[in-house]
Design a protein around this motif. Structure first.
Motif, mmCIF file in Angstrom:
data_model
loop_
_atom_site.group_PDB
_atom_site.id
_atom_site.type_symbol
_atom_site.label_atom_id
_atom_site.label_comp_id
_atom_site.label_asym_id
_atom_site.label_seq_id
_atom_site.Cartn_x
_atom_site.Cartn_y
_atom_site.Cartn_z
ATOM 1 N N ASN A 17 0.803 -1.225 0.000
ATOM 2 C CA ASN A 17 0.000 0.000 0.000
ATOM 3 C C ASN A 17 0.837 1.277 0.000
ATOM 4 O O ASN A 17 0.304 2.360 0.193
ATOM 5 N N ARG A 18 2.137 1.153 -0.254
ATOM 6 C CA ARG A 18 2.995 2.329 -0.227
ATOM 7 C C ARG A 18 3.461 2.790 -1.602
ATOM 8 O O ARG A 18 4.051 3.844 -1.720
ATOM 9 N N GLY A 19 3.202 2.021 -2.636
ATOM 10 C CA GLY A 19 3.783 2.335 -3.935
ATOM 11 C C GLY A 19 2.860 3.043 -4.898
ATOM 12 O O GLY A 19 1.702 3.357 -4.600
ATOM 13 N N ALA A 20 3.393 3.276 -6.081
ATOM 14 C CA ALA A 20 2.663 3.973 -7.144
ATOM 15 C C ALA A 20 1.429 3.190 -7.578
ATOM 16 O O ALA A 20 0.389 3.792 -7.876
ATOM 17 N N SER A 21 1.524 1.872 -7.623
ATOM 18 C CA SER A 21 0.372 1.059 -8.043
ATOM 19 C C SER A 21 -0.806 1.245 -7.089
ATOM 20 O O SER A 21 -1.958 1.378 -7.519
ATOM 21 N N HIS A 22 -0.523 1.267 -5.799
ATOM 22 C CA HIS A 22 -1.583 1.478 -4.816
ATOM 23 C C HIS A 22 -2.147 2.892 -4.941
ATOM 24 O O HIS A 22 -3.363 3.104 -4.814
ATOM 25 N N TYR A 23 -1.293 3.849 -5.203
ATOM 26 C CA TYR A 23 -1.732 5.228 -5.419
ATOM 27 C C TYR A 23 -2.725 5.288 -6.588
ATOM 28 O O TYR A 23 -3.760 5.955 -6.507
ATOM 29 N N ILE A 24 -2.417 4.578 -7.662
ATOM 30 C CA ILE A 24 -3.292 4.547 -8.837
ATOM 31 C C ILE A 24 -4.625 3.890 -8.492
ATOM 32 O O ILE A 24 -5.690 4.382 -8.881
ATOM 33 N N LEU A 25 -4.587 2.793 -7.739
ATOM 34 C CA LEU A 25 -5.830 2.135 -7.324
ATOM 35 C C LEU A 25 -6.668 3.076 -6.453
ATOM 36 O O LEU A 25 -7.894 3.109 -6.561
ATOM 37 N N THR A 26 -6.014 3.885 -5.638
ATOM 38 C CA THR A 26 -6.715 4.878 -4.824
ATOM 39 C C THR A 26 -7.371 5.936 -5.710
ATOM 40 O O THR A 26 -8.499 6.375 -5.440
ATOM 41 N N LEU A 27 -6.689 6.335 -6.786
ATOM 42 C CA LEU A 27 -7.285 7.283 -7.731
ATOM 43 C C LEU A 27 -8.543 6.681 -8.375
ATOM 44 O O LEU A 27 -9.534 7.385 -8.573
ATOM 45 N N VAL A 28 -8.494 5.391 -8.686
ATOM 46 C CA VAL A 28 -9.671 4.702 -9.239
ATOM 47 C C VAL A 28 -10.771 4.675 -8.182
ATOM 48 O O VAL A 28 -11.932 5.006 -8.462
ATOM 49 N N GLU A 29 -10.421 4.288 -6.966
ATOM 50 C CA GLU A 29 -11.399 4.193 -5.882
ATOM 51 C C GLU A 29 -12.092 5.527 -5.641
ATOM 52 O O GLU A 29 -13.304 5.580 -5.431
ATOM 53 N N ASN A 30 -11.327 6.607 -5.691
ATOM 54 C CA ASN A 30 -11.880 7.945 -5.451
ATOM 55 C C ASN A 30 -12.457 8.575 -6.714
ATOM 56 O O ASN A 30 -12.848 9.743 -6.691
ATOM 57 N N ARG A 31 -12.463 7.801 -7.780
ATOM 58 C CA ARG A 31 -13.010 8.216 -9.074
ATOM 59 C C ARG A 31 -12.362 9.475 -9.631
ATOM 60 O O ARG A 31 -13.001 10.289 -10.273
ATOM 61 N N ARG A 32 -11.069 9.574 -9.362
ATOM 62 C CA ARG A 32 -10.291 10.678 -9.946
ATOM 63 C C ARG A 32 -9.841 10.302 -11.350
ATOM 64 O O ARG A 32 -9.612 11.166 -12.181
ATOM 65 N N ILE A 33 -9.681 8.986 -11.580
ATOM 66 C CA ILE A 33 -9.424 8.475 -12.927
ATOM 67 C C ILE A 33 -10.463 7.400 -13.213
ATOM 68 O O ILE A 33 -10.992 6.771 -12.294
ATOM 69 N N GLU A 34 -10.737 7.217 -14.487
ATOM 70 C CA GLU A 34 -11.741 6.254 -14.924
ATOM 71 C C GLU A 34 -11.053 4.984 -15.403
ATOM 72 O O GLU A 34 -10.197 5.038 -16.288
ATOM 73 N N LEU A 35 -11.418 3.861 -14.823
ATOM 74 C CA LEU A 35 -10.857 2.572 -15.200
ATOM 75 C C LEU A 35 -11.679 1.964 -16.325
ATOM 76 O O LEU A 35 -12.891 1.779 -16.182
ATOM 77 N N ASP A 135 5.809 6.353 -13.341
ATOM 78 C CA ASP A 135 5.739 7.498 -14.250
ATOM 79 C C ASP A 135 4.339 8.092 -14.310
ATOM 80 O O ASP A 135 4.178 9.314 -14.394
ATOM 81 N N PHE A 136 3.308 7.249 -14.232
ATOM 82 C CA PHE A 136 1.947 7.768 -14.227
ATOM 83 C C PHE A 136 1.699 8.572 -12.952
ATOM 84 O O PHE A 136 1.104 9.657 -12.995
ATOM 85 N N ALA A 137 2.138 8.052 -11.806
ATOM 86 C CA ALA A 137 1.944 8.761 -10.536
ATOM 87 C C ALA A 137 2.648 10.119 -10.572
ATOM 88 O O ALA A 137 2.090 11.126 -10.120
ATOM 89 N N LYS A 138 3.853 10.165 -11.118
ATOM 90 C CA LYS A 138 4.577 11.439 -11.249
ATOM 91 C C LYS A 138 3.799 12.394 -12.155
ATOM 92 O O LYS A 138 3.641 13.574 -11.836
ATOM 93 N N PHE A 139 3.331 11.886 -13.295
ATOM 94 C CA PHE A 139 2.546 12.691 -14.230
ATOM 95 C C PHE A 139 1.299 13.241 -13.542
ATOM 96 O O PHE A 139 0.969 14.422 -13.664
ATOM 97 N N TRP A 140 0.582 12.382 -12.819
ATOM 98 C CA TRP A 140 -0.659 12.796 -12.169
ATOM 99 C C TRP A 140 -0.380 13.886 -11.117
ATOM 100 O O TRP A 140 -1.075 14.908 -11.079
ATOM 101 N N ARG A 141 0.619 13.649 -10.284
ATOM 102 C CA ARG A 141 0.919 14.622 -9.224
ATOM 103 C C ARG A 141 1.350 15.964 -9.803
ATOM 104 O O ARG A 141 0.995 17.010 -9.271
ATOM 105 N N LEU A 142 2.087 15.935 -10.877
ATOM 106 C CA LEU A 142 2.565 17.159 -11.522
ATOM 107 C C LEU A 142 1.429 17.945 -12.168
ATOM 108 O O LEU A 142 1.406 19.172 -12.123
ATOM 109 N N ASN A 143 0.456 17.245 -12.747
ATOM 110 C CA ASN A 143 -0.584 17.904 -13.536
ATOM 111 C C ASN A 143 -1.957 18.031 -12.889
ATOM 112 O O ASN A 143 -2.753 18.868 -13.336
ATOM 113 N N TYR A 144 -2.233 17.235 -11.848
ATOM 114 C CA TYR A 144 -3.602 17.203 -11.323
ATOM 115 C C TYR A 144 -3.720 17.415 -9.821
ATOM 116 O O TYR A 144 -4.821 17.407 -9.308
ATOM 117 N N GLU A 145 -2.614 17.533 -9.125
ATOM 118 C CA GLU A 145 -2.721 17.764 -7.677
ATOM 119 C C GLU A 145 -2.239 19.143 -7.321
ATOM 120 O O GLU A 145 -1.512 19.791 -7.972
#
Length: 145
Positions: A17-35, A135-145
């Protein structure tokens, strides 16, 4: 933003639960990105996550995994693949994710195995980008947070 997520990303998200993959799953869970999800990809998720080795490695039960799969089916946007785009990747299961990324008009195909999707030099992905979870987590944090 719509994305297609490879099974290895989902697996890693459940494992740590500490890595980029978990971060992405959290974005899906919070509906910030569409799966994006298709039946073949859902079956692939199920097949991998419900293996005895996976259950042991993840420290989860079949009931836990089925709840996660139910949740993904609930929050994801379903897509039917009405054609067979055969990218002819080395791993036949990787073709499922390319097909879904094309059919869903995903912006990204997120995978830990980029080399698997770049092995066929004649195959170009102009409509989506193949990207690692980091790389996706970096992209997301740079552009959407």
């Amino acid at each position: 933003m719509r994305v297609t997520i490879d099974t290895n990303v989902l697996y890693q998200a459940l494992r740590d639960n500490r890595g980029a993959s978990h971060y992405i799953l959290t974005l899906v869970e919070n509906r910030r990105i569409e799966l994006a999800l298709s039946t073949p990809v859902f079956v692939e998720y199920s097949d991998v996550l419900l293996r005895e080795k996976s259950l042991s490695d993840l420290g989860l039960t079949k009931k836990d995994i089925n709840l996660i799969l139910d949740f993904l089916a609930f929050v994801a946007t379903p897509f039917s693949i009405n054609y067979l785009l055969r990218p002819n990747l080395g791993d036949e299961n990787d073709n499922l994710f390319v097909e879904l990324a094309f059919a869903s008009n995903s912006r990204f195909l997120i995978t830990s195995n980029i080399k698997d999707f770049n092995e066929n030099k004649d195959l170009k992905f102009d409509s989506f980008k193949v990207i690692t979870p980091t790389d996706f987590a970096k992209f997301w944090r740079l552009n959407y947070e």
